[in-house]
Design a protein around this motif. Sequence first.
Motif, short mmCIF file in Angstrom:
data_model
loop_
_atom_site.label_atom_id
_atom_site.label_comp_id
_atom_site.label_asym_id
_atom_site.label_seq_id
_atom_site.Cartn_x
_atom_site.Cartn_y
_atom_site.Cartn_z
N TYR A 12 -12.04 1.64 -6.84
CA TYR A 12 -11.94 0.20 -7.17
C TYR A 12 -10.87 -0.06 -8.64
N TYR B 237 -1.74 7.44 -8.62
CA TYR B 237 -2.27 6.62 -9.39
C TYR B 237 -2.06 7.47 -10.96
N ARG C 173 -9.17 1.46 0.63
CA ARG C 173 -9.62 0.86 -1.22
C ARG C 173 -8.79 0.27 -0.98
N ALA C 174 -7.13 0.62 -1.46
CA ALA C 174 -6.51 0.22 -2.09
C ALA C 174 -6.22 -0.73 -1.09
N HIS D 127 -5.16 -4.46 -3.08
CA HIS D 127 -3.79 -5.62 -3.15
C HIS D 127 -4.13 -7.34 -2.03
N GLU E 244 -2.18 0.16 -10.42
CA GLU E 244 -1.21 -0.80 -9.64
C GLU E 244 -1.19 -2.41 -10.50
N ASN F 124 1.15 -1.43 -0.26
CA ASN F 124 0.34 0.21 -0.18
C ASN F 124 0.96 1.38 0.01
N ILE G 25 -7.45 2.39 -9.02
CA ILE G 25 -6.13 1.28 -8.02
C ILE G 25 -6.16 0.37 -8.52
#
Length: 289
Positions: A114, A57, A76-77, A81, A121, A5, A117
């Motif tokens: 969501y 992001y 949320r991140a 993950h 990611e 994170n 991210i």
Amino acid sequence: MHPRNKHASGYDLPGLTKVVPELANYLVTKQNGEDTVDFSDPKAVILLNKALLFKHYGIAFWDLPDQFLCPPVPGRADYIHALADLLAEEHNDIVPTGKKVKCLDIGTGANLIYPIIGQSEYKWQFVGSDINPIAVKVSQSIVKANKLPIKVKHQPNSDAFFTGIIGKSDYFDITMCNPPFHASEQEAKKGTDRKWKNLGVAKTSQHLNFGGHAPELWCKGGELAFIRGMINESAQFRDQVGWFTSLVSKKDNLPALTKCLSKIGVKQHKVVKMLQGNKQSRFIAWRFD
């Protein structure tokens, strides 16, 4: 927070105010002399999240109408993950990345957090759905403005979760959901009052949960009824989804949800805990094969 994170070590306020200068107007000084964001101000919370999306992001445009829920990006991140770790269990502990990994976000909302991210990611391919046509239009405008490879679909049936969204030839590696967890508007207001009290603010807000309208915050039967409905409908899509998942805010709901999973013949399920400061959250995951 999760070790991957980006927000685990706190906020880089100088960097955040650089990308969103207006945020500087909403900083306050703590007793120890450090600057922080005035979390009692809804505008400050929106600007903070906007700055986090801009800085970390790759987002260039993000805005949220007043009536919609403003999500805390760090939390949320963590869900994203943790889902990545769940998928990695079947890939020799290596997180699968790229557009071959397909994800469905049930109730993506106007904020689209969501998918933003997850795509940033891990480059996963996202579909988001929502029952609110205005939320769909707002999130689609975010997709268009940032040229994101994300699809947002309107769910016309307020009693459905996957029906009408997952096509006959579709397959999703994972589904996710942050369900409304209150059972009534009155219950949601009590939750907001507690938040004001915890922030040390001697007033209440007209905006539930610093934003958010009824479908985002409460539904008949609350979180338990919502997730039960999702579980029951998931059986119809057992061959089209790898893992079904949903956040569960109230741990006391877990025994009833586990019983529901057993009743419909789920072969495997697990509860994944996520620790964020002094707060613990969790999600439940299940699959049929």
